[in-house]
Design a protein around this motif. Structure first.
Motif, mmCIF file in Angstrom:
data_model
loop_
_atom_site.group_PDB
_atom_site.id
_atom_site.type_symbol
_atom_site.label_atom_id
_atom_site.label_comp_id
_atom_site.label_asym_id
_atom_site.label_seq_id
_atom_site.Cartn_x
_atom_site.Cartn_y
_atom_site.Cartn_z
ATOM 1 N N ARG A 28 -2.558 -7.337 -1.760
ATOM 2 C CA ARG A 28 -2.588 -6.563 -2.724
ATOM 3 C C ARG A 28 -3.814 -6.452 -3.385
ATOM 4 O O ARG A 28 -4.792 -5.388 -3.667
ATOM 5 C CB ARG A 28 -1.739 -6.869 -3.924
ATOM 6 C CG ARG A 28 -1.634 -5.848 -5.192
ATOM 7 C CD ARG A 28 -0.554 -6.231 -6.228
ATOM 8 N NE ARG A 28 0.450 -6.189 -5.841
ATOM 9 C CZ ARG A 28 1.453 -7.287 -5.605
ATOM 10 N NH1 ARG A 28 1.184 -8.411 -5.768
ATOM 11 N NH2 ARG A 28 2.629 -6.912 -5.351
ATOM 12 N N SER B 84 0.699 -1.259 -0.019
ATOM 13 C CA SER B 84 0.178 0.079 0.115
ATOM 14 C C SER B 84 0.973 1.431 0.028
ATOM 15 O O SER B 84 0.285 2.376 -0.058
ATOM 16 C CB SER B 84 -0.875 0.055 1.287
ATOM 17 O OG SER B 84 -0.205 -0.004 2.273
ATOM 18 N N TYR C 81 -6.248 -4.421 -0.913
ATOM 19 C CA TYR C 81 -5.917 -2.972 -0.922
ATOM 20 C C TYR C 81 -6.329 -2.561 -2.218
ATOM 21 O O TYR C 81 -6.948 -1.341 -1.905
ATOM 22 C CB TYR C 81 -4.327 -3.015 -0.873
ATOM 23 C CG TYR C 81 -3.821 -1.601 -1.447
ATOM 24 C CD1 TYR C 81 -4.096 -0.344 -0.382
ATOM 25 C CD2 TYR C 81 -3.307 -1.002 -2.529
ATOM 26 C CE1 TYR C 81 -3.881 0.817 -0.719
ATOM 27 C CE2 TYR C 81 -2.864 -0.152 -2.804
ATOM 28 C CZ TYR C 81 -3.253 1.248 -1.635
ATOM 29 O OH TYR C 81 -2.755 2.358 -1.918
ATOM 30 N N GLU C 82 -6.343 -2.987 -3.297
ATOM 31 C CA GLU C 82 -6.949 -2.652 -4.476
ATOM 32 C C GLU C 82 -8.527 -2.472 -4.083
ATOM 33 O O GLU C 82 -9.030 -1.704 -4.761
ATOM 34 C CB GLU C 82 -6.681 -3.561 -5.740
ATOM 35 C CG GLU C 82 -5.177 -3.236 -6.180
ATOM 36 C CD GLU C 82 -4.659 -2.116 -6.291
ATOM 37 O OE1 GLU C 82 -5.396 -1.436 -7.112
ATOM 38 O OE2 GLU C 82 -3.531 -1.741 -6.286
ATOM 39 N N LYS C 83 -9.096 -3.400 -3.754
ATOM 40 C CA LYS C 83 -10.366 -3.574 -3.207
ATOM 41 C C LYS C 83 -10.956 -2.465 -2.416
ATOM 42 O O LYS C 83 -12.032 -1.620 -2.604
ATOM 43 C CB LYS C 83 -10.939 -4.604 -2.698
ATOM 44 C CG LYS C 83 -12.324 -4.865 -2.340
ATOM 45 C CD LYS C 83 -12.985 -6.304 -1.984
ATOM 46 C CE LYS C 83 -14.501 -6.524 -1.815
ATOM 47 N NZ LYS C 83 -14.823 -7.649 -1.198
ATOM 48 N N LYS D 112 -9.527 0.545 -1.999
ATOM 49 C CA LYS D 112 -9.432 1.734 -2.709
ATOM 50 C C LYS D 112 -10.715 2.444 -3.373
ATOM 51 O O LYS D 112 -10.892 3.488 -3.608
ATOM 52 C CB LYS D 112 -8.107 1.694 -3.746
ATOM 53 C CG LYS D 112 -6.646 1.984 -3.004
ATOM 54 C CD LYS D 112 -5.827 2.132 -3.944
ATOM 55 C CE LYS D 112 -5.778 1.048 -5.115
ATOM 56 N NZ LYS D 112 -4.508 1.705 -6.020
ATOM 57 N N ASN D 113 -11.248 1.426 -3.855
ATOM 58 C CA ASN D 113 -12.475 1.380 -4.386
ATOM 59 C C ASN D 113 -13.889 1.423 -3.615
ATOM 60 O O ASN D 113 -14.985 1.502 -4.007
ATOM 61 C CB ASN D 113 -12.685 0.476 -5.731
ATOM 62 C CG ASN D 113 -11.592 0.760 -6.673
ATOM 63 O OD1 ASN D 113 -11.069 1.789 -6.836
ATOM 64 N ND2 ASN D 113 -10.989 -0.384 -6.931
#
Length: 374
Positions: free
Chosen positions: A204, A154, A207-209, A211-212
């Motif tokens: 990862r 992150s 984290y990507e999830k 962010k949205n």
């Protein structure tokens, strides 16, 4: 043609090792940029000026500013070429302007599988750990081909706390699992690299999830803490002895200018701290948390903090040196960090009471702290 300005012996060894690593089985199959340059060349040789413009090489060669391949001095390129000609793993063009592997790279997927089988993941390590120190430590257990200090998923500015150590033989890697290893006062957990990769991929994805998601950025696993000693009249005093008023300002009279700055620093060796992490060794890796004497009953030790905060979840590492008034705690997961912060924030005393001190927590945010810890 410009004459080559010879590199001194120490710099020569560093440069040689760095370029050998760039073209090694450990790195080239995973280095998309360099691999494409090799594949697109006529004979597997790439511009040595390009190699010299890479960030690690710029540092080794003392090249400052916005260095591009076309701005690397020719005498520097030729000096590096003279050094690289010593290597049996590399080949250099006759004019000294191109470099490549001495042997052809096998199928990248096969090479990666072989490298991973002899690589272990070791944690927890200090956030300012030096790649060279990790390499020297594991060299006691076998020949080390390379050490990597991966960045936090992150925050790419920060070492994640786990080193990837590749040995020359798979049996050497397997032998490490049988030993109880301690680094900088912390018991190391040694895992196969594949386990680390799977965990990292899951992190990862999460984290990507996040962010949205409406919740936004996930809370971190690291919290910063400060210690204020409680004086006889009930006021809080910094660990250096200065009284602190309600605004957090120390009395000017008799002030001792106690440090509030973390002793951490990180460089990417990564292992460029991380080679990089990446890297000055932190003072708090010393084994200075010995049992207190009769006169030191109010001194807080690293183990005191770890024991106190274990009730909120698994504590992976405490970065703190006896006598200082601040430090960092890294938890196994972000939920434990949130619980600890909530508990101390809601305490009637304004923080957690420990051995005559008030301990307060805050999240690690902003460039000044996240460069060192993540």
């Amino acid at each position: 043609m410009a004459a080559a300005a010879a590199l001194d012996e120490a710099k020569s060894k560093t440069v040689l090792r760095q370029v050998e690593f760039y073209f090694s089985d450990s790195n080239l199959p995973r280095d998309g940029f360099l691999r494409r340059a090799v594949e697109e060349s006529d004979n597997g040789l790439v511009s040595l000026a390009l190699i010299c413009s890479f960030s690690r090489m710029r540092s080794h060669l003392g090249l400052e500013g916005d260095v591009k391949p076309e701005t690397v001095p020719e005498e520097t390129v030729l000096a590096v070429a003279d050094v690289l000609r010593r290597s049996s793993a590399l080949r250099v063009s006759n004019d000294g302007k191109k470099v490549g592997r001495a042997s052809e790279l096998l199928k990248p997927d096969e090479v990666i599988e072989q490298v991973d089988s002899r690589t272990v993941a070791a944690s927890p390590l200090p956030y300012n750990v030096k790649l060279e120190d990790v390499e020297s430590f594991f060299a006691q257990h076998g020949k080390v081909n390379s050490v990597r200090l991966p960045r936090h998923v992150s925050d790419k500015r920060c070492f994640c706390g786990t080193a990837l150590v590749e040995f020359s033989e798979e049996d050497e890697a397997k032998g490490v699992f049988k030993n109880k290893l301690v680094f900088a006062g912390a018991d190391l957990e040694i895992r196969p690299k594949k386990e680390f990769d799977a965990e990292r991929e899951a992190k990862r994805g999460a984290y990507e999830k996040s962010k949205n998601s409406p919740e936004g950025y996930p809370k971190g696993q690291v919290v910063a803490f400060k210690l204020n000693k409680i004086s006889g009249d009930g006021d809080a005093v910094q660990n250096g002895g200065d009284k602190v008023d309600d605004t957090g300002n120390a009395d000017k009279e008799g002030a001792s200018n106690a440090t509030e700055k973390s002793s951490l620093g990180h460089e990417e060796k990564i292992p460029e701290n991380n080679k990089g992490v990446s890297e000055e060794k932190s003072d708090d890796v010393d084994n200075d948390d010995e049992s207190p004497s009769d006169n030191d009953q109010d001194i807080i030790l690293r183990e005191d903090i770890k024991e106190e905060f274990t009730k909120f979840g698994t504590v992976r590492y405490v970065d703190f040196r006896k006598g200082e008034d601040s430090g960092y705690i890294r938890f196994e997961d972000s939920m434990a960090a949130e619980k600890a912060r909530a508990f101390t924030a809601l305490a009637d005393e304004g923080g957690l009471i420990m051995k005559g001190h008030i301990l307060t927590l805050e999240p690690v945010t902003g460039m000044e702290t996240t460069v060192s810890l993540c």
